[in-house]
Design an enzyme around this catalytic site. Sequence first.
Site, short mmCIF file in Angstrom:
data_model
loop_
_atom_site.label_atom_id
_atom_site.label_comp_id
_atom_site.label_asym_id
_atom_site.label_seq_id
_atom_site.Cartn_x
_atom_site.Cartn_y
_atom_site.Cartn_z
N GLY A 9 0.84 -1.20 0.00
CA GLY A 9 0.00 0.00 0.00
C GLY A 9 0.87 1.24 0.00
O GLY A 9 0.52 2.27 0.58
N GLY A 12 -0.27 4.88 -1.12
CA GLY A 12 -1.28 5.59 -0.32
C GLY A 12 -0.68 6.75 0.46
O GLY A 12 0.51 7.04 0.38
N GLN A 13 -1.56 7.38 1.24
CA GLN A 13 -1.20 8.62 1.92
C GLN A 13 -0.03 8.42 2.89
O GLN A 13 0.99 9.11 2.79
CB GLN A 13 -2.45 9.10 2.69
CG GLN A 13 -2.37 10.51 3.15
CD GLN A 13 -3.36 10.80 4.29
OE1 GLN A 13 -3.96 9.89 4.86
NE2 GLN A 13 -3.53 12.06 4.59
N ASP A 35 2.13 -1.87 -4.42
CA ASP A 35 0.72 -1.47 -4.36
C ASP A 35 -0.03 -2.24 -5.43
O ASP A 35 0.60 -2.92 -6.24
CB ASP A 35 0.55 0.05 -4.54
CG ASP A 35 -0.65 0.57 -3.75
OD1 ASP A 35 -1.75 0.02 -3.91
OD2 ASP A 35 -0.48 1.51 -2.95
N TYR A 143 -15.03 -0.10 8.70
CA TYR A 143 -13.59 0.14 8.88
C TYR A 143 -13.18 -0.07 10.34
O TYR A 143 -12.21 -0.76 10.65
CB TYR A 143 -13.30 1.59 8.44
CG TYR A 143 -11.88 2.06 8.66
CD1 TYR A 143 -10.81 1.46 8.00
CD2 TYR A 143 -11.62 3.16 9.48
CE1 TYR A 143 -9.52 1.92 8.18
CE2 TYR A 143 -10.33 3.63 9.65
CZ TYR A 143 -9.28 3.01 9.01
OH TYR A 143 -8.01 3.48 9.19
N1 SER Z 1 -8.37 8.93 8.99
C1 SER Z 1 -9.16 7.75 9.09
C2 SER Z 1 -10.52 7.94 8.54
O1 SER Z 1 -11.03 9.03 8.62
C3 SER Z 1 -9.27 7.34 10.54
O2 SER Z 1 -8.28 6.42 10.81
O3 SER Z 1 -11.08 7.00 8.06
#
Ligand code: SER
Length: 317
Positions: A9, A12-13, A35, A143
């Site tokens: 990954g 990603g950020q 990735d 999540y």
């Molecule tokens: N930055 C994440 C989100 O907003 C939180 O871990 O999903």
Amino acid sequence: MTPKVLIIGACGQIGSELAYKLRAQHGIDNVIASDINEGNLELVNSGPFEIIDAKDLEALKICVAKHNIDTIYLMAAMLSATGEKFPEIAWDLNMNSLFNVLNLAKDKFINKIFWPSSIAVFGPSTPTVNTPQHTIMEPTTVYGITKQVGERWCEYYHEKYGVDVRSIRYPGVITWKTLPGGGTTDYAIDIFHKAIANENFECFLDEDTELPMMFMEDAVAATINLMEANADTLTIRSSYNLAAVSFTPKQVADAIRNHFPDFTITYKPDFRQEIANTWPKSIDDSQARIDWNWNHSYDLKQMTSEMLTQLGKQTVS
Ligand code: SER
């Protein structure tokens, strides 16, 4: 000994920032970025890069053998807002990538793992102010559920199989280098882009929604410090609470107005408000400060100034 690192990954950020930092520290050839696609060409062209689906155990095994990998940073995940739109895909990606990496360590293909957790592990029944390390955790987002379950598995693999897995519950991470991807805390990045473009910012959270946040430099430093810490000093193998600052959209707007007095913000809360309402306002991270000397550097004022300066340079160049 120099570790041989695989970042999953990496486009990603947080993954991309970790890749640059670890490459500067250990040498470009000792940090393999990977990735599911070439999502960040600057990163792809700056050192070894492999296309890997984190859900594909065989592909991971081949990559680990090919590059003699001993340490994996698993940064691939579907975040909170996107996860609500694609619950099963989020579960599949977030859980199976973790199982793959935990099993690689259990079977001694690798010996160290970093896996990020999040403030999303907390839920509406959690105390919201100075949220303790050990507390009620009833997450209500997909999540958050994947991160909470993941924490349990990390601790389980450590206890049962001796797997050296380390984890942080990241707050919202703020950076000017990459665009955010599908998080509830991402308004706090978009707002700076709008300020630089001289545009009004329509915020998807209410003005007084306070959330824990952190500047990218601090998040990357924390991650590397935790991975370098002596294993004997670590008392948490689920995931460490981590904090830097907490603020509301209104407070960021005020901080921006110290630089751009004409900056305007309007509020139009959407489904992400419901998510934010279930998360802590502030975090007690004293265990991280005790166990591995965690200390943050950036407050809201410094973060604001750095975001506006760096994004301003990008606009000019
Ligand atoms: N930055 C994440 C989100 O907003 C939180 O871990 O999903």
